[in-house]
Design a protein around this motif. Structure first.
Motif, PDB file in Angstrom:
ATOM      1  N   TRP A 154       0.855  -1.184   0.000  1.00  0.00           N
ATOM      2  CA  TRP A 154       0.000   0.000   0.000  1.00  0.00           C
ATOM      3  C   TRP A 154       0.886   1.228   0.000  1.00  0.00           C
ATOM      4  O   TRP A 154       1.921   1.256   0.663  1.00  0.00           O
ATOM      5  CB  TRP A 154      -0.887   0.046   1.237  1.00  0.00           C
ATOM      6  CG  TRP A 154      -1.967  -0.977   1.268  1.00  0.00           C
ATOM      7  CD1 TRP A 154      -3.219  -0.857   0.749  1.00  0.00           C
ATOM      8  CD2 TRP A 154      -1.926  -2.274   1.871  1.00  0.00           C
ATOM      9  NE1 TRP A 154      -3.953  -2.007   0.985  1.00  0.00           N
ATOM     10  CE2 TRP A 154      -3.168  -2.889   1.673  1.00  0.00           C
ATOM     11  CE3 TRP A 154      -0.934  -2.979   2.557  1.00  0.00           C
ATOM     12  CZ2 TRP A 154      -3.464  -4.157   2.144  1.00  0.00           C
ATOM     13  CZ3 TRP A 154      -1.229  -4.250   3.011  1.00  0.00           C
ATOM     14  CH2 TRP A 154      -2.481  -4.821   2.805  1.00  0.00           C
TER      15      TRP A 154
ATOM     16  N   SER B  37      -7.988   3.015  -3.404  1.00  0.00           N
ATOM     17  CA  SER B  37      -7.690   1.595  -3.505  1.00  0.00           C
ATOM     18  C   SER B  37      -6.177   1.397  -3.527  1.00  0.00           C
ATOM     19  O   SER B  37      -5.469   2.097  -4.247  1.00  0.00           O
ATOM     20  CB  SER B  37      -8.320   1.028  -4.778  1.00  0.00           C
ATOM     21  OG  SER B  37      -8.015  -0.338  -4.915  1.00  0.00           O
TER      22      SER B  37
ATOM     23  N   ILE C 275      -3.103   3.653   2.007  1.00  0.00           N
ATOM     24  CA  ILE C 275      -3.407   3.758   3.432  1.00  0.00           C
ATOM     25  C   ILE C 275      -3.077   5.159   3.934  1.00  0.00           C
ATOM     26  O   ILE C 275      -2.254   5.848   3.351  1.00  0.00           O
ATOM     27  CB  ILE C 275      -2.643   2.715   4.283  1.00  0.00           C
ATOM     28  CG1 ILE C 275      -1.125   2.897   4.155  1.00  0.00           C
ATOM     29  CG2 ILE C 275      -3.075   1.304   3.922  1.00  0.00           C
ATOM     30  CD1 ILE C 275      -0.311   2.088   5.148  1.00  0.00           C
TER      31      ILE C 275
ATOM     32  N   GLU D  63     -11.737   2.527   5.802  1.00  0.00           N
ATOM     33  CA  GLU D  63     -11.490   1.137   5.395  1.00  0.00           C
ATOM     34  C   GLU D  63     -10.339   0.553   6.196  1.00  0.00           C
ATOM     35  O   GLU D  63      -9.315   1.214   6.384  1.00  0.00           O
ATOM     36  CB  GLU D  63     -11.124   1.023   3.912  1.00  0.00           C
ATOM     37  CG  GLU D  63     -12.200   1.429   2.949  1.00  0.00           C
ATOM     38  CD  GLU D  63     -12.048   2.873   2.517  1.00  0.00           C
ATOM     39  OE1 GLU D  63     -10.906   3.375   2.528  1.00  0.00           O
ATOM     40  OE2 GLU D  63     -13.063   3.505   2.193  1.00  0.00           O
TER      41      GLU D  63
ATOM     42  N   LYS E  33      -7.470  -2.129   6.004  1.00  0.00           N
ATOM     43  CA  LYS E  33      -6.776  -2.801   4.899  1.00  0.00           C
ATOM     44  C   LYS E  33      -6.033  -4.063   5.348  1.00  0.00           C
ATOM     45  O   LYS E  33      -5.938  -5.024   4.606  1.00  0.00           O
ATOM     46  CB  LYS E  33      -5.797  -1.841   4.229  1.00  0.00           C
ATOM     47  CG  LYS E  33      -6.404  -0.527   3.758  1.00  0.00           C
ATOM     48  CD  LYS E  33      -7.171  -0.660   2.478  1.00  0.00           C
ATOM     49  CE  LYS E  33      -7.724   0.681   2.030  1.00  0.00           C
ATOM     50  NZ  LYS E  33      -7.457   1.020   0.663  1.00  0.00           N
TER      51      LYS E  33
ATOM     52  N   GLY F 214     -10.017  -2.792   0.942  1.00  0.00           N
ATOM     53  CA  GLY F 214     -10.234  -2.874   2.378  1.00  0.00           C
ATOM     54  C   GLY F 214     -11.645  -3.273   2.771  1.00  0.00           C
ATOM     55  O   GLY F 214     -12.514  -3.501   1.944  1.00  0.00           O
TER      56      GLY F 214
ATOM     57  N   GLY G 236      -5.011   1.216   7.571  1.00  0.00           N
ATOM     58  CA  GLY G 236      -6.268   1.520   6.909  1.00  0.00           C
ATOM     59  C   GLY G 236      -6.243   2.858   6.210  1.00  0.00           C
ATOM     60  O   GLY G 236      -5.249   3.589   6.244  1.00  0.00           O
TER      61      GLY G 236
END
Length: 173
Positions: free
Chosen positions: A44, A50, A53, A91, A93, A143, A171
């Protein structure tokens, strides 16, 4: 304070089986395999989209006999990241939980519980010895949505002693 984030989650199981010549004379064979959550690990970068983080959390905690630690991923300021940033996720992750002593259960909170488990108070039992010791969860580039259902608990389950665990998650805000 403003921070930038990146992460690598590399959960994999690597195994090998080799024929025992004492049991199978003349047999020379082996088998290997690898199962990965994401080939080469999932990476990430910094951001809110998408594959990105914007928050990281890590704690080592001791929980008393029969006690409960409640985590709310949505409550701004309820959790603080390693460099003092408040955690307020949209979200989740990735998450890792490891028990180093005692026993705990990782469960869905009764109200607004995280959508990992189908029912409230359902979850995974982890033990420092004689059972599941750690769990690493990869929720993919998009996530797990935690904008409404954002709570989970870690409960000491032996009732006889305290437990120590390490929790980390990443996240997007």
């Amino acid at each position: 304070m403003s921070s930038t984030f990146s992460a690598l989650l590399n959960a994999r199981l690597v195994f090998e089986e080799v024929a025992d010549p004492a049991v199978a004379p003349g047999v020379s064979a082996s088998a290997q395999g690898t199962v990965e959550a994401s080939t080469g690990g999932r990476r990430w970068s910094n951001g809110a989209g998408s594959g990105q983080i914007g928050a990281a959390y890590r704690a080592m905690a001791t929980i008393g006999s029969g006690a409960t630690d409640t985590y709310d991923l949505l409550a701004a300021g309820g959790l603080i990241g390693p460099l003092g940033e408040p955690i307020d996720l949209d979200e989740l992750k990735g998450l890792a939980l490891r028990v180093t002593s005692g026993e705990v259960k990782f469960i869905r909170h009764g109200s607004n519980g995280i959508a990992l488990f189908t029912s409230n108070n359902e979850g995974l039992q982890l033990k420092a010895t004689g059972g599941l010791r750690a769990v690493v969860l990869d929720f993919g580039p998009d996530g797990l949505d935690v904008t409404t259902d954002s709570k989970f608990e870690i409960v000491e389950t032996s009732g006889a002693a305290s437990a120590t665990y390490e929790l980390a998650f990443i996240g997007a805000k």
